[in-house]
Design a protein around this motif. Structure first.
Motif, PDB file in Angstrom:
ATOM      1  N   LEU A 166      55.042  38.905  39.346  1.00  0.00           N
ATOM      2  CA  LEU A 166      54.578  40.298  39.373  1.00  0.00           C
ATOM      3  C   LEU A 166      53.457  40.517  38.358  1.00  0.00           C
ATOM      4  CD1 LEU A 166      54.844  43.298  40.236  1.00  0.00           C
ATOM      5  CD2 LEU A 166      56.535  43.515  38.402  1.00  0.00           C
ATOM      6  N   LEU A 167      53.670  40.035  37.136  1.00  0.00           N
ATOM      7  CA  LEU A 167      52.662  40.220  36.089  1.00  0.00           C
ATOM      8  C   LEU A 167      51.376  39.457  36.418  1.00  0.00           C
ATOM      9  CD1 LEU A 167      54.962  39.962  32.939  1.00  0.00           C
ATOM     10  CD2 LEU A 167      53.890  42.029  33.880  1.00  0.00           C
ATOM     11  N   THR A 168      51.504  38.265  36.955  1.00  0.00           N
ATOM     12  CA  THR A 168      50.336  37.448  37.314  1.00  0.00           C
ATOM     13  C   THR A 168      49.538  38.099  38.439  1.00  0.00           C
ATOM     14  OG1 THR A 168      51.531  35.456  36.668  1.00  0.00           O
ATOM     15  CG2 THR A 168      49.598  35.146  38.047  1.00  0.00           C
ATOM     16  N   GLU A 169      50.242  38.585  39.461  1.00  0.00           N
ATOM     17  CA  GLU A 169      49.559  39.236  40.576  1.00  0.00           C
ATOM     18  C   GLU A 169      48.861  40.526  40.124  1.00  0.00           C
ATOM     19  OE1 GLU A 169      52.347  39.729  43.768  1.00  0.00           O
ATOM     20  OE2 GLU A 169      52.418  37.578  44.189  1.00  0.00           O
ATOM     21  N   THR A 170      49.509  41.278  39.256  1.00  0.00           N
ATOM     22  CA  THR A 170      48.903  42.508  38.747  1.00  0.00           C
ATOM     23  C   THR A 170      47.638  42.185  37.955  1.00  0.00           C
ATOM     24  OG1 THR A 170      51.049  43.610  38.641  1.00  0.00           O
ATOM     25  CG2 THR A 170      49.278  44.557  37.317  1.00  0.00           C
ATOM     26  N   ALA A 171      47.719  41.157  37.101  1.00  0.00           N
ATOM     27  CA  ALA A 171      46.549  40.763  36.311  1.00  0.00           C
ATOM     28  C   ALA A 171      45.419  40.255  37.216  1.00  0.00           C
ATOM     29  CB  ALA A 171      46.942  39.696  35.294  1.00  0.00           C
ATOM     30  N   ALA A 172      45.770  39.481  38.228  1.00  0.00           N
ATOM     31  CA  ALA A 172      44.755  38.952  39.150  1.00  0.00           C
ATOM     32  C   ALA A 172      44.085  40.089  39.914  1.00  0.00           C
ATOM     33  CB  ALA A 172      45.377  37.951  40.116  1.00  0.00           C
ATOM     34  N   GLN A 173      44.894  41.042  40.388  1.00  0.00           N
ATOM     35  CA  GLN A 173      44.327  42.176  41.122  1.00  0.00           C
ATOM     36  C   GLN A 173      43.446  43.017  40.208  1.00  0.00           C
ATOM     37  OE1 GLN A 173      44.478  42.680  44.485  1.00  0.00           O
ATOM     38  NE2 GLN A 173      42.907  44.188  44.002  1.00  0.00           N
ATOM     39  N   SER A 174      43.858  43.161  38.970  1.00  0.00           N
ATOM     40  CA  SER A 174      43.056  43.900  37.990  1.00  0.00           C
ATOM     41  C   SER A 174      41.683  43.253  37.831  1.00  0.00           C
ATOM     42  CB  SER A 174      43.783  43.936  36.648  1.00  0.00           C
ATOM     43  OG  SER A 174      42.963  44.508  35.662  1.00  0.00           O
ATOM     44  N   ASN A 175      41.664  41.942  37.756  1.00  0.00           N
ATOM     45  CA  ASN A 175      40.406  41.207  37.621  1.00  0.00           C
ATOM     46  C   ASN A 175      39.521  41.396  38.853  1.00  0.00           C
ATOM     47  OD1 ASN A 175      38.548  39.471  36.364  1.00  0.00           O
ATOM     48  ND2 ASN A 175      39.418  37.691  37.399  1.00  0.00           N
ATOM     49  N   VAL A 176      40.134  41.336  40.026  1.00  0.00           N
ATOM     50  CA  VAL A 176      39.384  41.541  41.270  1.00  0.00           C
ATOM     51  C   VAL A 176      38.797  42.954  41.321  1.00  0.00           C
ATOM     52  CG1 VAL A 176      39.629  41.744  43.794  1.00  0.00           C
ATOM     53  CG2 VAL A 176      40.628  39.786  42.602  1.00  0.00           C
ATOM     54  N   ASP A 177      39.609  43.935  40.970  1.00  0.00           N
ATOM     55  CA  ASP A 177      39.120  45.324  40.971  1.00  0.00           C
ATOM     56  C   ASP A 177      37.941  45.492  40.015  1.00  0.00           C
ATOM     57  OD1 ASP A 177      41.103  45.952  42.780  1.00  0.00           O
ATOM     58  OD2 ASP A 177      42.432  46.882  41.286  1.00  0.00           O
ATOM     59  N   TYR A 178      38.056  44.920  38.823  1.00  0.00           N
ATOM     60  CA  TYR A 178      37.000  45.013  37.819  1.00  0.00           C
ATOM     61  C   TYR A 178      35.699  44.421  38.361  1.00  0.00           C
ATOM     62  CZ  TYR A 178      34.686  44.577  33.265  1.00  0.00           C
ATOM     63  OH  TYR A 178      33.801  44.675  32.220  1.00  0.00           O
ATOM     64  N   ARG A 179      35.797  43.231  38.900  1.00  0.00           N
ATOM     65  CA  ARG A 179      34.599  42.558  39.423  1.00  0.00           C
ATOM     66  C   ARG A 179      34.005  43.294  40.639  1.00  0.00           C
ATOM     67  NH1 ARG A 179      33.734  38.371  36.455  1.00  0.00           N
ATOM     68  NH2 ARG A 179      35.383  37.169  35.503  1.00  0.00           N
ATOM     69  N   ASN A 180      34.872  43.849  41.487  1.00  0.00           N
ATOM     70  CA  ASN A 180      34.372  44.609  42.641  1.00  0.00           C
ATOM     71  C   ASN A 180      33.610  45.856  42.212  1.00  0.00           C
ATOM     72  OD1 ASN A 180      35.238  42.855  44.625  1.00  0.00           O
ATOM     73  ND2 ASN A 180      37.159  43.918  44.983  1.00  0.00           N
ATOM     74  N   LEU A 181      34.112  46.528  41.188  1.00  0.00           N
ATOM     75  CA  LEU A 181      33.403  47.711  40.690  1.00  0.00           C
ATOM     76  C   LEU A 181      32.035  47.323  40.125  1.00  0.00           C
ATOM     77  CD1 LEU A 181      36.369  49.620  39.038  1.00  0.00           C
ATOM     78  CD2 LEU A 181      34.995  50.409  40.983  1.00  0.00           C
ATOM     79  N   LEU A 182      31.997  46.233  39.365  1.00  0.00           N
ATOM     80  CA  LEU A 182      30.710  45.767  38.832  1.00  0.00           C
ATOM     81  C   LEU A 182      29.765  45.343  39.956  1.00  0.00           C
ATOM     82  CD1 LEU A 182      31.754  43.649  35.700  1.00  0.00           C
ATOM     83  CD2 LEU A 182      30.790  45.961  35.761  1.00  0.00           C
ATOM     84  N   LEU A 183      30.310  44.662  40.935  1.00  0.00           N
ATOM     85  CA  LEU A 183      29.490  44.203  42.067  1.00  0.00           C
ATOM     86  C   LEU A 183      28.927  45.388  42.850  1.00  0.00           C
ATOM     87  CD1 LEU A 183      28.411  41.882  43.811  1.00  0.00           C
ATOM     88  CD2 LEU A 183      30.556  41.971  45.099  1.00  0.00           C
ATOM     89  N   GLY A 184      29.759  46.404  43.066  1.00  0.00           N
ATOM     90  CA  GLY A 184      29.273  47.595  43.774  1.00  0.00           C
ATOM     91  C   GLY A 184      28.118  48.246  43.035  1.00  0.00           C
ATOM     92  N   GLY A 185      28.227  48.346  41.715  1.00  0.00           N
ATOM     93  CA  GLY A 185      27.133  48.905  40.924  1.00  0.00           C
ATOM     94  C   GLY A 185      25.888  48.043  40.987  1.00  0.00           C
ATOM     95  N   GLU A 186      26.077  46.730  40.952  1.00  0.00           N
ATOM     96  CA  GLU A 186      24.931  45.816  41.026  1.00  0.00           C
ATOM     97  C   GLU A 186      24.237  45.918  42.385  1.00  0.00           C
ATOM     98  OE1 GLU A 186      22.124  43.225  39.742  1.00  0.00           O
ATOM     99  OE2 GLU A 186      23.693  44.135  38.541  1.00  0.00           O
ATOM    100  N   MET A 187      25.031  46.057  43.447  1.00  0.00           N
ATOM    101  CA  MET A 187      24.427  46.184  44.781  1.00  0.00           C
ATOM    102  C   MET A 187      23.614  47.473  44.890  1.00  0.00           C
ATOM    103  SD  MET A 187      27.542  44.660  47.098  1.00  0.00           S
ATOM    104  CE  MET A 187      26.829  45.141  48.644  1.00  0.00           C
ATOM    105  N   LYS A 188      24.160  48.579  44.375  1.00  0.00           N
ATOM    106  CA  LYS A 188      23.415  49.838  44.397  1.00  0.00           C
ATOM    107  C   LYS A 188      22.147  49.713  43.566  1.00  0.00           C
ATOM    108  CE  LYS A 188      27.359  52.933  45.072  1.00  0.00           C
ATOM    109  NZ  LYS A 188      28.214  53.961  44.449  1.00  0.00           N
ATOM    110  N   ALA A 189      22.259  49.076  42.415  1.00  0.00           N
ATOM    111  CA  ALA A 189      21.095  48.896  41.544  1.00  0.00           C
ATOM    112  C   ALA A 189      20.044  48.028  42.225  1.00  0.00           C
ATOM    113  CB  ALA A 189      21.522  48.283  40.213  1.00  0.00           C
ATOM    114  N   ASN A 190      20.473  46.967  42.892  1.00  0.00           N
ATOM    115  CA  ASN A 190      19.518  46.097  43.598  1.00  0.00           C
ATOM    116  C   ASN A 190      18.802  46.865  44.705  1.00  0.00           C
ATOM    117  OD1 ASN A 190      19.948  43.838  42.032  1.00  0.00           O
ATOM    118  ND2 ASN A 190      21.481  42.973  43.398  1.00  0.00           N
TER     119      ASN A 190
END
Length: 160
Positions: free
Chosen positions: A88-112
């Motif tokens: 449970l803790l590992t999956e939560t941490a992994a999903q947290s990492n994915v969410d973080y990177r997706n938010l950054l990627l979305g901002g980068e795509m808009k910026a591009n």
């Protein structure tokens, strides 16, 4: 001043005014495009900052969630190193990492996209200047042709 001379002067003044107007319009279009490019570039930087801030907020929420999950696991008398709680803790941490990177990627795509738009605006500005120069030159050349025709019809013929 004869009527022919007045006509020639009118052609010259008209051509100069048209060429000047064309050049002025081209400069104005270029400046507007340059301004739009600067605005788009600023928006691109803002989108990246906004995405980073949102990603950081999400990371903080996820850290609190993980802490809450650990507390609940410990309060329930479970060992966090056991398979189910650890998973449970590992999956939560992994999903947290994915969410973080997706938010950054979305901002980068808009910026591009905004940086591409800024580049397009700069190109439009350059094209306006080049097109204006060609059009103004064409107007002056047309006036020179009209001047030549006026001279042809107003100069005395060789038989006179």
């Amino acid at each position: 001043m004869t009527g022919a001379e007045i006509a020639i002067a009118a052609v010259a003044v008209s051509a100069a005014a048209a060429a000047g107007g064309t050049a002025y319009s081209a400069v104005q279009q270029s400046e507007a495009a340059d301004y739009n490019a600067k605005v788009a570039k600023r928006q691109a930087a803002w989108e990246q900052m906004k995405a980073k801030a949102e990603a950081d907020r999400q990371a903080d929420r996820d850290k609190r969630l993980l802490a809450s999950q650990r507390a609940h696991i410990a309060a329930g008398g479970l060992d966090p190193a056991d398979a189910s709680p650890l998973r449970l803790l590992t999956e939560t941490a992994a999903q947290s990492n994915v969410d973080y990177r997706n938010l950054l990627l979305g901002g980068e795509m808009k910026a591009n996209n905004l940086r591409s738009q800024a580049s397009m605006y700069r190109t439009q500005g350059q094209n306006a200047l080049i097109g204006g120069a060609f059009q103004a030159t064409s107007q002056l050349a047309g006036a020179a042709g009209q001047y030549g025709i006026c001279l042809l019809y107003t100069s005395p013929s060789p038989r006179d």
